[in-house]
Write an enzyme that holds these catalytic residues in place. Structure first.
Site, PDB file in Angstrom:
ATOM      1  N   PRO A   9     -24.181  -7.288  -3.252  1.00 34.49           N
ATOM      2  CG  PRO A   9     -23.080  -9.256  -2.719  1.00 34.49           C
ATOM      3  CD  PRO A   9     -22.934  -8.006  -3.531  1.00 34.49           C
ATOM      4  CG  ASN A  10     -27.057 -10.000   0.944  1.00 36.06           C
ATOM      5  OD1 ASN A  10     -28.092 -10.590   0.647  1.00 36.06           O
ATOM      6  ND2 ASN A  10     -25.885 -10.604   0.961  1.00 36.06           N
ATOM      7  NE  ARG A  17     -26.737  -7.329   4.991  1.00 39.13           N
ATOM      8  CZ  ARG A  17     -25.587  -7.075   4.396  1.00 39.13           C
ATOM      9  NH1 ARG A  17     -25.451  -6.013   3.633  1.00 39.13           N
ATOM     10  NH2 ARG A  17     -24.588  -7.895   4.538  1.00 39.13           N
ATOM     11  CE1 TYR A  22     -23.359  -3.597   6.617  1.00 41.92           C
ATOM     12  CE2 TYR A  22     -24.831  -5.341   7.357  1.00 41.92           C
ATOM     13  CZ  TYR A  22     -23.611  -4.933   6.875  1.00 41.92           C
ATOM     14  OH  TYR A  22     -22.624  -5.857   6.638  1.00 41.92           O
ATOM     15  CG  ASN A  71     -20.735  -1.256   0.036  1.00 42.06           C
ATOM     16  OD1 ASN A  71     -20.066  -2.293   0.117  1.00 42.06           O
ATOM     17  ND2 ASN A  71     -21.467  -0.799   1.024  1.00 42.06           N
ATOM     18  CB  ALA A  74     -20.472 -10.581   0.681  1.00 37.31           C
ATOM     19  CD  GLU A  95     -12.682  -1.285  -0.844  1.00 35.44           C
ATOM     20  OE1 GLU A  95     -11.533  -1.106  -1.310  1.00 35.44           O
ATOM     21  OE2 GLU A  95     -12.956  -2.207  -0.057  1.00 35.44           O
ATOM     22  CG  HIS A  97     -16.663  -1.423   2.850  1.00 33.98           C
ATOM     23  ND1 HIS A  97     -17.282  -2.445   2.164  1.00 33.98           N
ATOM     24  CD2 HIS A  97     -15.417  -1.308   2.341  1.00 33.98           C
ATOM     25  CE1 HIS A  97     -16.426  -2.946   1.290  1.00 33.98           C
ATOM     26  NE2 HIS A  97     -15.285  -2.270   1.372  1.00 33.98           N
ATOM     27  NE  ARG A 104     -19.360  -6.335  10.368  1.00 30.73           N
ATOM     28  CZ  ARG A 104     -20.260  -6.465   9.376  1.00 30.73           C
ATOM     29  NH1 ARG A 104     -20.254  -5.614   8.364  1.00 30.73           N
ATOM     30  NH2 ARG A 104     -21.151  -7.426   9.417  1.00 30.73           N
TER      31      ARG A 104
END
Ligand code: DQA
Length: 139
Positions: A9-10, A17, A22, A71, A74, A95, A97, A104
Site C-alpha cells: 500500500p501507498n 509521497r 522515499y 515490499n 505498512a 523482504e 524496504h 523510525r
C-alpha cells in the site's frame, strides 16, 4: 531468471509521497531503469493497496518464479496473512524496504514478513530493490 517485485500500500505514490523519506522518483520510472539494467532477468512488477490481492499474487507466483522481492509497506507491520503467505510458498522471498524502518517509529520495528523471508534489505532507498535482484543473481 524470473523475478517479481510486489509492492504494498501507498507505494503507488512514490515520487509524491513524503519525498524526504522515499525520494522523488516514481516506481514506474525506477522499474524501467531496472529492466534496462538487468536485461537478462525476466522482471515483473505488481502493486496493490489491498492485502488480499498481495496474498493472491504471492500464491500465484510463489511456486513457479525464481524469486519474489516483497515490499509489503505498512502491511509488513500488521499482516499475519501476508507473513503466512510468504511461509506457504516455495519461491524464496526477499523482504525490502526503502527506508531504514529501525530508525523510525517503534511500530515499524516489527515485521511479520521477516520470519519467512530468505533475507531482508532495508534503508538503501530504491537501491534496496536492486540489491535484492543482485542477491538472487549471486546465488
Ligand atoms: C516501507 C516502510 C513501511 O514502514 C511503510 O509503511 C511503507 C514503506 C519502506 O519501503 O520503507 O509504506 O515499507
Amino acid at each position: 531468471m524470473k523475478l517479481i517485485i510486489i509492492n504494498g500500500p501507498n507505494l503507488n505514490l512514490l515520487g509524491k509521497r513524503e519525498p524526504e523519506v522515499y525520494g522523488n522518483k516514481t516506481f514506474e520510472d525506477f522499474f524501467a531503469d531496472l529492466q534496462f539494467k538487468f536485461k537478462a532477468v525476466q522482471l515483473e512488477y505488481f502493486q496493490s493497496n489491498i492485502e488480499g490481492e498481495l496474498i493472491g499474487k504471492i500464491q500465484e507466483t510463489g511456486f513457479s518464479y525464481d524469486g519474489i522481492i516483497l515490499n509489503a509497506a505498512a502491511y509488513t507491520h500488521t499482516s499475519v496473512g501476508l507473513g503466512d503467505a510468504v511461509k506457504a510458498v516455495s519461491t524464496p522471498v526477499v523482504e525490502v524496504h526503502i527506508s531504514n524502518t529501525h530508525k523510525r517509529e517503534e511500530y515499524r520495528h516489527v515485521s511479520y514478513i521477516s520470519p519467512g523471508a530468505k533475507g531482508v534489505i532495508l534503508g538503501f532507498g530504491l537501491q534496496s530493490y536492486e540489491l535484492a535482484i543482485k542477491s538472487f543473481l549471486a546465488d
